[in-house]
Design a protein around this motif. Structure first.
Motif, short mmCIF file in Angstrom:
data_model
loop_
_atom_site.label_atom_id
_atom_site.label_comp_id
_atom_site.label_asym_id
_atom_site.label_seq_id
_atom_site.Cartn_x
_atom_site.Cartn_y
_atom_site.Cartn_z
N GLY A 200 0.76 -1.25 0.04
CA GLY A 200 0.03 0.00 0.11
C GLY A 200 0.75 1.37 0.09
N ALA A 201 1.89 1.22 0.46
CA ALA A 201 3.06 2.31 0.39
C ALA A 201 3.69 2.82 -0.84
CB ALA A 201 3.81 2.10 1.60
N ILE A 202 3.57 1.59 -1.87
CA ILE A 202 4.42 1.61 -3.11
C ILE A 202 3.78 2.63 -4.05
CG2 ILE A 202 5.45 0.73 -4.98
CD1 ILE A 202 5.63 -1.80 -3.11
N GLY A 203 4.24 3.86 -4.40
CA GLY A 203 3.96 4.85 -5.22
C GLY A 203 4.96 5.38 -5.97
N PRO A 204 4.79 6.53 -6.64
CA PRO A 204 5.67 7.29 -7.37
C PRO A 204 7.16 7.73 -6.76
CG PRO A 204 3.60 8.14 -7.86
CD PRO A 204 3.33 7.33 -6.95
N PRO A 205 7.09 7.74 -5.51
CA PRO A 205 8.28 8.05 -4.64
C PRO A 205 9.17 6.60 -4.81
CG PRO A 205 6.57 8.99 -3.58
CD PRO A 205 6.03 8.14 -4.45
N ALA A 206 8.50 5.33 -4.92
CA ALA A 206 9.63 4.26 -4.74
C ALA A 206 10.36 4.22 -6.16
CB ALA A 206 8.60 2.88 -5.24
N ASP A 207 9.88 4.84 -7.40
CA ASP A 207 10.60 4.92 -8.66
C ASP A 207 11.58 6.02 -8.39
OD1 ASP A 207 9.09 3.23 -10.15
OD2 ASP A 207 7.82 4.56 -10.98
N VAL A 208 11.39 7.13 -7.80
CA VAL A 208 12.47 8.09 -7.58
C VAL A 208 13.42 7.56 -6.67
CG1 VAL A 208 12.93 10.38 -6.20
CG2 VAL A 208 10.78 10.01 -7.32
N PHE A 209 13.27 6.70 -5.64
CA PHE A 209 14.42 6.02 -5.03
C PHE A 209 15.25 5.30 -5.88
CE2 PHE A 209 16.61 2.69 -2.30
CZ PHE A 209 16.58 3.56 -0.94
N ALA A 210 14.62 4.45 -6.62
CA ALA A 210 15.33 3.56 -7.62
C ALA A 210 15.95 4.46 -8.65
CB ALA A 210 14.39 2.76 -8.47
N LEU A 211 15.61 5.56 -9.12
CA LEU A 211 16.31 6.53 -9.79
C LEU A 211 17.73 6.96 -9.16
CD1 LEU A 211 16.87 8.24 -12.26
CD2 LEU A 211 15.12 9.91 -11.44
N GLY A 212 17.58 7.22 -7.89
CA GLY A 212 18.76 7.80 -7.02
C GLY A 212 19.64 6.55 -7.09
N CYS A 213 19.33 5.32 -6.91
CA CYS A 213 20.15 4.12 -7.02
C CYS A 213 20.62 4.25 -8.39
CB CYS A 213 19.35 2.93 -6.73
SG CYS A 213 18.80 2.68 -5.11
#
Length: 734
Positions: A200-213
């Motif tokens: 339920g907490a997985i949204g666009p910010p998860a993609d942003v974290f992956a972009l940081g990686c």
């Protein structure tokens, strides 16, 4: 359908007899990759446009909810409108074998480029991040979350990167087709909320974290949370700070913001693009380093050299020549147009008939060879093990070729990977790309083996290793290692069995355990399994973790000895084990000392000298001198090489004979077997070799055998016995 990234276009494989020649409007030219879910083909339309055509297996399409998932993938990809996302060019989710075609990008993935040429300069990283951030902004604007942004899903083209693979994309808030406890994404490039399966907490910010990686990886050449076992990666992602050493100063603040543990603290994808770059990739290739541009040029040239589309109907009359458009593949780099001529002639030469006009230009091709391949480290740090295995294979092949009435003659082809993870994939493809190779013995080392998996899986060529023990070499849940058989215990099980042996033979009550992170995946697997095995007996371990290079090793050993340990377990490499042995000797420690497979070998006993005496070391091999069944092997080795066989020679000899037996059974009537059909009978076989018995699980792991135990005595490894595969029984009343 979510599949692994296809292999590089330079490794385009020919179509198999069972493959279709046409999918809708796409004439299929070859295979780009294959896996448990289906096949990715290189297709071309009548006007010359290339596409990656993903086709699922029919049995997958029959599974419940599969078509719904596949249809959702197609719809998700079509909803994204961005010049930096690869577009869908065609699809049919309702076909007997559902398929989807996307525009083909000839360039390498970011992962391939960094592996081959190293980290990117800061401007390249900025432009990369700008484009991927814009693609993600379009994904999020369409109400989707990509959920698998990683180096393998970003392709590099001269005019900028392209984001691919929407196989696990979801509409924001959608959870109906995803189990609540399922981790979705790629460890090392997923957000903490993904690592903890907080759906339920997985949204666009998860993609942003992956972009940081992704940005950190592009700038430094390594993932910010390291590499190794999946559980360790996810733990670090949730709890540890990222290692951003080497990230340019101008990118640090933004990368840190993307990698915030709290999703709410991360910037939006649209805002990231504004912070990253003032210009954009243009029509030229100046945004990339020259070596990467050369790679793109070479691959684009191969695409230019592809054959024209042949008529697909029965050849009653010559077909009109098709359009010769190569739109999208004229590569502008440095002001020069890269082109390749002679495409039809070059391609026809691959078929061995010497020409395309029906007249033979060369002599008939030679008879096909029947070849056993060997992938091993012959020149790197594990060269002793690799050379021993090569000799075992050669002796087995010589034994077969000496048989009277043999149905065919065997050859051996060797590919040296140097034990280098950067060379492993190329070494594997040198074997899998040779149609004469019927099976492979190897790889001899863990990490060269791990990176070789795309080649193994693509070719479905049986691969038998006797020394690569990393868990991920065979991973049915991925799936990967589809054709691999592991004729040795995994490092996890070997460490657990060795711990059971220590418990049974000693009265240890206070073991100390050092996990040295030079070989992080191996040491982590050994440490976790040893701790688990001690815990089964109610024994509390004193664990310590030290950085790569065994920094603070002597200090930590002093602390453990002062704490009163009675057993020392070394979860690390041979060089640090040498230091540990000498330091424990200097400290006067007389308790049990234990090491695993990556300690076993001459480096430890020679380096530690007298300090090695008494160490207990586990390894997945048996001393041939202790096996009367190996007498003929011993004699043949002495005759051929002037010495007794080294460790691992006998096991390689055995599995080669196992492979040859299955080839003989499959070659009924002298007919050459289809090598892609050999894995299943090999996994089902039970074989008694000179070093012992071999049987495998359905997934390809060794069944019913643990690890062998040695004690160092007078500078040599004295064989003891197999370690027990179960914890020792407690005496009554204890």
């Amino acid at each position: 359908m979510s599949t692994a990234t296809p292999p590089e276009p330079g490794a385009l494989q020919p179509l198999l007899p069972s493959d279709p020649s046409v999918i809708a409007a796409y004439r299929l030219l070859g295979r780009l990759g294959a896996g448990g879910m289906g096949v990715v083909y290189l297709g071309r339309t009548a006007n010359g446009e290339l596409a990656a055509v993903k086709v699922t297996h029919a049995d997958q399409a029959d599974q419940p909810d599969f078509r719904a998932r596949f249809r959702r993938e197609v719809e998700a990809a079509r909803r994204v409108s961005s010049p930096w996302a690869v577009p869908v060019t065609g699809a049919d989710p309702d076909a007997p074998e559902p398929w989807m075609a996307t525009a083909f990008v000839a360039g390498p993935s970011l992962g391939e480029a960094v592996t081959a040429h190293g980290a990117l300069p800061e401007r390249s990283v900025r432009l990369l991040g700008w484009a991927v951030a814009r693609a993600l902004a379009a994904v999020h604007a369409a109400g989707l979350v990509h959920r698998d942004v990683k180096p393998g899903n970003v392709l590099l083209a001269v005019d900028g990167p392209r984001l691919i693979d929407f196989g696990i994309a979801r509409a924001t808030g959608e959870t109906a087709l995803t189990a609540t406890d399922m981790v979705v994404g790629t460890p090392g490039f997923l957000a903490p909320e993904q690592a903890e399966a907080r759906t339920g907490a997985i949204g666009p910010p998860a993609d942003v974290f992956a972009l940081g990686c992704l940005l950190a990886y592009a700038a430094t050449g390594r993932p910010p949370f390291g590499t190794g076992a999946v559980d360790a990666l996810m733990y670090r992602t949730v709890h540890d700070e990222p290692d951003l050493t080497g990230v340019p100063e101008g990118l640090l603040d933004l990368v840190r913001a993307c990698l915030a543990k709290d999703p709410a603290a991360r910037p939006a994808a649209a805002a990231i693009g504004l912070r990253l770059v003032e210009d954009a990739p243009g029509d030229g290739a100046e945004w990339l380093p020259a070596p990467v541009v050369r790679t793109i040029a070479e691959r684009s040239a191969r695409m230019l050299a592809l054959p024209e589309i042949d008529a697909t109907e029965a050849p009653t009359a010559p077909a009109a020549p098709p359009a010769k458009s190569r739109r999208g593949f004229l590569l502008l780099a440095g002001g020069a147009v890269l082109a390749a001529g002679g495409g039809v002639t070059a391609w026809a030469a691959l078929d061995g008939d010497g020409g395309g006009d029906g007249k033979k230009k060369t002599a008939p091709p030679k008879a096909r060879r029947w070849t056993i391949g060997v992938q091993a480290d012959l020149t790197g740090p594990g060269k002793d093990i690799g050379r021993a295995q090569e000799r075992g294979v050669r002796l087995a092949v010589e034994r077969f070729n000496a048989r009277k009435g043999r149905p065919f003659t065997l050859d051996v082809k060797v590919s040296d990977d140097g034990g280098d993870r950067h060379r492993g994939l190329a070494a594997a493809r040198a074997l899998t790309g040779d149609p004469d190779v019927l099976g492979i013995i190897g790889p001899s080392s863990d990490y060269a083996g791990l990176v070789s998996l795309p080649a193994y899986d693509e070719a479905r060529l049986p691969v038998i290793t006797v020394s690569a023990g990393l868990n991920l070499l065979i991973n049915p849940s991925a799936p990967q290692g589809l054709s691999v058989l592991r004729a040795c215990s995994t490092h996890s099980y070997a460490s657990m069995f060795l711990t059971y042996y220590v418990e049974a033979k000693t009265r240890t009550a206070r073991p100390g355990l050092v996990q040295e992170r030079t070989d992080d995946a191996y040491s982590w697997q050994c440490a976790v399994s040893a701790k688990f095995a001690f815990g089964q007996a109610g024994i509390t371990v004193l664990p310590r973790v030290i950085p790569a290079g065994a920094k603070r090793l002597e200090e930590v050993l002093g602390e453990l000895v002062d704490a009163g340990i009675d057993t020392y377990v070394h979860a690390g490499t041979a060089p640090s084990a040498v230091r540990a042995a000498k330091e424990l000797d200097a400290l006067g420690f007389t308790g049990t000392r234990v090491g695993g497979q990556h300690v076993f070998g001459s480096e430890f006993v020679e380096g530690a000298g007298k300090a090695a005496e008494g160490w207990i070391v586990g390894a997945p091999v048996v001393d041939p001198a202790t096996r009367k069944q190996a007498a003929a092997l011993m004699a043949a080795h002495r005759k051929a090489y002037g010495t007794a066989p080294a460790f691992y020679t006998g096991e390689a000899y055995d599995v080669t004979n196992l492979l040859v037996d299955q080839v003989v059974k499959a070659a009924k009537g002298g007919k050459r077997p289809d090598r892609t059909t050999l894995t299943a009978p090999l996994r089902a076989a039970k074989y008694e070799g000179v070093m012992g018995g071999y049987a495998f699980t359905e997934e390809g792991n060794l069944d019913g055998v643990s690890t062998f135990v040695y004690a160092v005595e007078n500078g040599r490894y004295k064989p003891l016995e197999f370690a027990p595969a179960a914890p020792p029984k407690k005496a009554e009343g204890t």
